[in-house]
Each structure stands twice: as C-alpha cells, then as structure tokens.
Design a protein around this motif. Structure first.
Motif, PDB file in Angstrom:
ATOM      1  N   ILE A  23      -4.807  39.120  17.719  1.00  8.32           N
ATOM      2  CA  ILE A  23      -4.620  39.686  16.367  1.00  8.32           C
ATOM      3  C   ILE A  23      -3.405  40.741  16.026  1.00  8.32           C
ATOM      4  CG2 ILE A  23      -5.936  40.938  14.466  1.00  8.32           C
ATOM      5  CD1 ILE A  23      -8.479  39.713  15.633  1.00  8.32           C
ATOM      6  N   ALA A  24      -3.383  41.747  16.691  1.00 10.75           N
ATOM      7  CA  ALA A  24      -2.390  42.788  16.418  1.00 10.75           C
ATOM      8  C   ALA A  24      -0.867  42.035  16.574  1.00 10.75           C
ATOM      9  CB  ALA A  24      -2.430  43.998  17.686  1.00 10.75           C
ATOM     10  N   ARG A  25      -0.859  41.225  17.477  1.00  7.16           N
ATOM     11  CA  ARG A  25       0.518  40.618  17.809  1.00  7.16           C
ATOM     12  C   ARG A  25       0.798  39.682  16.793  1.00  7.16           C
ATOM     13  NH1 ARG A  25      -0.251  38.857  22.364  1.00  7.16           N
ATOM     14  NH2 ARG A  25       0.835  40.474  23.709  1.00  7.16           N
ATOM     15  N   VAL A 213     -11.708  24.038  24.415  1.00  6.20           N
ATOM     16  CA  VAL A 213     -12.069  25.460  24.109  1.00  6.20           C
ATOM     17  C   VAL A 213     -11.016  26.076  23.197  1.00  6.20           C
ATOM     18  CG1 VAL A 213     -10.276  26.283  25.916  1.00  6.20           C
ATOM     19  CG2 VAL A 213     -12.434  27.665  25.305  1.00  6.20           C
ATOM     20  N   GLY A 214     -11.300  27.124  22.406  1.00  4.97           N
ATOM     21  CA  GLY A 214     -10.499  27.683  21.313  1.00  4.97           C
ATOM     22  C   GLY A 214      -9.530  28.484  22.179  1.00  4.97           C
ATOM     23  N   GLU A 215      -8.346  28.863  21.509  1.00  2.00           N
ATOM     24  CA  GLU A 215      -7.481  29.937  21.990  1.00  2.00           C
ATOM     25  C   GLU A 215      -7.373  31.294  21.297  1.00  2.00           C
ATOM     26  OE1 GLU A 215      -6.176  29.296  24.698  1.00  2.00           O
ATOM     27  OE2 GLU A 215      -6.531  27.062  24.844  1.00  2.00           O
ATOM     28  N   VAL A 216      -7.411  32.494  21.754  1.00  2.00           N
ATOM     29  CA  VAL A 216      -7.153  33.844  21.189  1.00  2.00           C
ATOM     30  C   VAL A 216      -6.363  33.586  19.739  1.00  2.00           C
ATOM     31  CG1 VAL A 216      -7.873  35.210  22.920  1.00  2.00           C
ATOM     32  CG2 VAL A 216      -5.523  34.465  22.505  1.00  2.00           C
ATOM     33  N   ASN A 221      -5.056  33.788  13.696  1.00  2.64           N
ATOM     34  CA  ASN A 221      -4.482  33.155  12.628  1.00  2.64           C
ATOM     35  C   ASN A 221      -5.627  33.377  11.509  1.00  2.64           C
ATOM     36  OD1 ASN A 221      -2.196  32.655  13.728  1.00  2.64           O
ATOM     37  ND2 ASN A 221      -2.794  30.382  14.264  1.00  2.64           N
ATOM     38  N   VAL A 222      -6.806  33.303  11.697  1.00  2.00           N
ATOM     39  CA  VAL A 222      -7.674  33.333  10.688  1.00  2.00           C
ATOM     40  C   VAL A 222      -8.123  34.934  10.242  1.00  2.00           C
ATOM     41  CG1 VAL A 222     -10.277  32.891  10.141  1.00  2.00           C
ATOM     42  CG2 VAL A 222      -9.211  31.372  11.462  1.00  2.00           C
ATOM     43  N   ALA A 223      -7.705  35.533  11.291  1.00  4.46           N
ATOM     44  CA  ALA A 223      -7.798  37.109  10.857  1.00  4.46           C
ATOM     45  C   ALA A 223      -6.647  37.393  10.052  1.00  4.46           C
ATOM     46  CB  ALA A 223      -7.755  37.958  12.145  1.00  4.46           C
ATOM     47  N   LEU A 224      -5.332  36.764  10.179  1.00  2.00           N
ATOM     48  CA  LEU A 224      -4.143  36.976   9.434  1.00  2.00           C
ATOM     49  C   LEU A 224      -4.447  36.538   8.084  1.00  2.00           C
ATOM     50  CD1 LEU A 224      -1.250  37.529   9.000  1.00  2.00           C
ATOM     51  CD2 LEU A 224      -0.876  34.898   9.805  1.00  2.00           C
ATOM     52  N   PHE A 225      -5.173  35.198   7.977  1.00  2.00           N
ATOM     53  CA  PHE A 225      -5.530  34.799   6.716  1.00  2.00           C
ATOM     54  C   PHE A 225      -6.158  35.637   5.868  1.00  2.00           C
ATOM     55  CE2 PHE A 225      -8.990  32.351   4.286  1.00  2.00           C
ATOM     56  CZ  PHE A 225      -8.179  31.806   3.171  1.00  2.00           C
ATOM     57  N   TYR A 226      -7.331  36.123   6.449  1.00  2.09           N
ATOM     58  CA  TYR A 226      -8.156  37.275   5.893  1.00  2.09           C
ATOM     59  C   TYR A 226      -7.542  38.546   5.443  1.00  2.09           C
ATOM     60  CZ  TYR A 226     -12.761  34.841   6.215  1.00  2.09           C
ATOM     61  OH  TYR A 226     -14.021  34.065   5.604  1.00  2.09           O
ATOM     62  N   ALA A 227      -6.471  39.047   6.187  1.00  2.00           N
ATOM     63  CA  ALA A 227      -5.895  40.303   5.951  1.00  2.00           C
ATOM     64  C   ALA A 227      -4.871  39.954   4.859  1.00  2.00           C
ATOM     65  CB  ALA A 227      -4.929  40.754   7.194  1.00  2.00           C
ATOM     66  N   SER A 228      -4.423  38.844   4.644  1.00  2.00           N
ATOM     67  CA  SER A 228      -3.129  38.816   3.747  1.00  2.00           C
ATOM     68  C   SER A 228      -3.665  38.373   2.380  1.00  2.00           C
ATOM     69  CB  SER A 228      -2.343  37.475   4.402  1.00  2.00           C
ATOM     70  OG  SER A 228      -2.878  36.443   4.234  1.00  2.00           O
ATOM     71  N   ASP A 229      -2.637  38.105   1.510  1.00  2.00           N
ATOM     72  CA  ASP A 229      -2.909  37.589   0.076  1.00  2.00           C
ATOM     73  C   ASP A 229      -3.304  36.362  -0.014  1.00  2.00           C
ATOM     74  OD1 ASP A 229      -2.643  40.421  -0.754  1.00  2.00           O
ATOM     75  OD2 ASP A 229      -0.521  39.801  -1.353  1.00  2.00           O
ATOM     76  N   VAL A 241     -14.927  30.024  13.690  1.00  2.00           N
ATOM     77  CA  VAL A 241     -13.655  29.190  14.460  1.00  2.00           C
ATOM     78  C   VAL A 241     -14.320  28.948  15.942  1.00  2.00           C
ATOM     79  CG1 VAL A 241     -11.436  29.929  15.505  1.00  2.00           C
ATOM     80  CG2 VAL A 241     -12.218  31.202  13.359  1.00  2.00           C
ATOM     81  N   THR A 242     -14.887  27.741  15.700  1.00  7.31           N
ATOM     82  CA  THR A 242     -15.926  27.064  16.833  1.00  7.31           C
ATOM     83  C   THR A 242     -15.570  25.775  17.269  1.00  7.31           C
ATOM     84  OG1 THR A 242     -17.218  26.210  15.210  1.00  7.31           O
ATOM     85  CG2 THR A 242     -17.585  28.482  15.894  1.00  7.31           C
ATOM     86  N   GLY A 243     -14.521  25.121  16.565  1.00  3.65           N
ATOM     87  CA  GLY A 243     -14.257  23.709  17.050  1.00  3.65           C
ATOM     88  C   GLY A 243     -15.220  22.641  16.599  1.00  3.65           C
ATOM     89  N   GLY A 244     -16.347  23.470  15.766  1.00  2.00           N
ATOM     90  CA  GLY A 244     -17.252  22.526  15.087  1.00  2.00           C
ATOM     91  C   GLY A 244     -18.588  22.600  15.874  1.00  2.00           C
TER      92      GLY A 244
END
Length: 247
Positions: A23-25, A213-216, A221-229, A241-244
């Motif tokens: 998330i930081a990166r 499997v999901g990747e970090v 990317n979802v954390a970016l969405f929530y942090a942004s406008d 974020v589960t692949g369903g």
C-alpha cells in the motif's frame, strides 16, 4: 501517470512488509509521502529507505495498542511532511488455535492489536482530519470477519469488529468531511500463506471462483481507490478483495 495522491501524506500501520508495504509503495507511486509505522523500527526504517528515503518516506516504531504511540506516529507525519490526509489501519497478528486450546492471552492480544489498534488509529487520525474538513481512513479487515474461520475465533471476532467500527466511525465523521472505509482481503499471496500445508492451500483455492490467489498489489490498488478522490462519495463501505470467494 495521473498522480491520485499528489501532495498528500499517508500513515500506514504494519507498513514494513506485506500488504502494508505494498500500500505504501502504491501511494508513493501516486505522489504521496508516507509514514510507515511498525513494531519493528529497523524494518520500518529500511522499508522507508527502499521507498525513496526521507524525502518521501520515514519509518517509525509503533505499537498500535498504545494510543500514545499512535499519536506519536501522527505527530511524526505532521512534523515531517506537514499534514495527515490518509490513515491506513493495517497492523495485525495471528495467534490461531481452536477455542478449546486458545489461551485467554492470545485472544486478548489479537483483539487488542486488530480492533483496539484500529480504534486508536481511526479516532486519533479523525480527530486531526476533522479540523481540516477532509481525510480518508482505510481499515484492513479480512474475509475471516465475514464468514468466520476455524481456529480463528480471536481473529475473526476482531476483523468483524473492524467492520462495525468502520461503519460507526463513518457515521460520526461524515459531516466533518472524513471518510472511513474498509477492505476485506481473501487469500493473498504472502510468506505466511505460502507456508500453509498443501492440503489447506488446495482447500482454500477450491473456494475461489477466479481460481487464483490474490496479490498484495491488488489489495493496495483498492486502498489507493479509497484514499483518493475516486471514492469521494463513499464512506462506511466494505470492499471484498477475494476473487469471489464466499460472495
């Protein structure tokens, strides 16, 4: 690239590795400056250095169960970079055991780190953000908080509690311009999940409609969405974020 977080400052707890570091990166790539909080101060500083050093990232020791240490983390963001715009409550631990064998200490510790830690981060970050009429808090829950997992009465309870906390805080803070949302990751590739016995891995994979499997970075990317406008009219929501898996 469109810099979604240009000029913003974000704090990420548990930021020295795994999902927190990813998330930081991602935030840095989108123009943010970041403060990595972690129990392991040396790892936090090393990860901050890898992200670009003091101009864009610093690492600070933080035990999220201590309100004073979380406040120190926030103070470091403000004194170093001049503001606090995003706070990600990501720090967590596991102490898995069946109810019959789980110790009271291991129940208390997991609930303290996840639930009280998220409460500390949310309330202290929001107290600063409301003065400026804007801000985003992103809380990392888990699919375990939706469905409950065997051997995780402590972890599942804490992660479910984060959802209730997120929704209550979102209602309290909405008129102050502060948004509070949560993410529930499913099976994400990490050192911890890759150490799983093959039988357990196969059983989990069988539950995932997307069959992988999901990747970090996909959580980041979802954390970016929530942090942004991009999510400016969203608060009190939960993104899976589960692949369903277990939809």
């Amino acid at each position: 690239m469109n810099q979604l977080l240009e000029g913003r400052v974000a704090v990420i707890t548990g930021g020295a590795q795994g999902i927190g570091l990813s998330i930081a990166r991602t935030y840095v790539e989108h123009g943010a400056r970041v403060v990595l909080g972690d129990l392991d101060a040396a790892s936090a500083r090393a990860s901050a250095s890898d992200l670009g050093g003091d101009e864009v990232a610093i690492g600070v020791r933080c035990d999220v169960t201590s309100a004073d240490e979380v406040q120190t983390l926030i103070d470091a963001a403000i004194s170093t970079f001049g503001s606090l715009d995003v706070f990600v409550n990501n720090a967590g631990i596991t102490r898995d055991a069946t109810m019959r064998t789980m110790t009271e200490d291991d129940f208390d510790l997991v609930v303290d780190v996840h639930l009280k830690g998220t409460w500390n981060g949310t309330r202290l970050a929001a107290a600063h953000m409301r003065q400026h009429g804007s801000g985003a808090v992103v809380n990392i829950s888990s699919l375990s908080g939706k469905v409950g997992m065997v051997g995780q009465t402590n972890y599942s309870a804490a992660k479910a509690g984060i959802i209730g906390l997120t929704k209550a805080a979102a209602k309290e803070m909405a008129h102050h311009g502060v948004r509070v949302n949560a993410i529930q990751p499913g099976l994400i590739r990490s050192a911890m999940t890759e150490a799983m016995p093959q039988k357990a891995w196969d059983a989990k994979m069988a539950e995932i409609p997307m069959q992988r499997v999901g990747e970090v970075g996909e959580v980041a990317n979802v954390a970016l969405f929530y942090a942004s406008d991009l999510s400016s009219y969203m608060t009190g929501t939960v993104a899976e974020v589960t692949g369903g898996r277990f939809m």
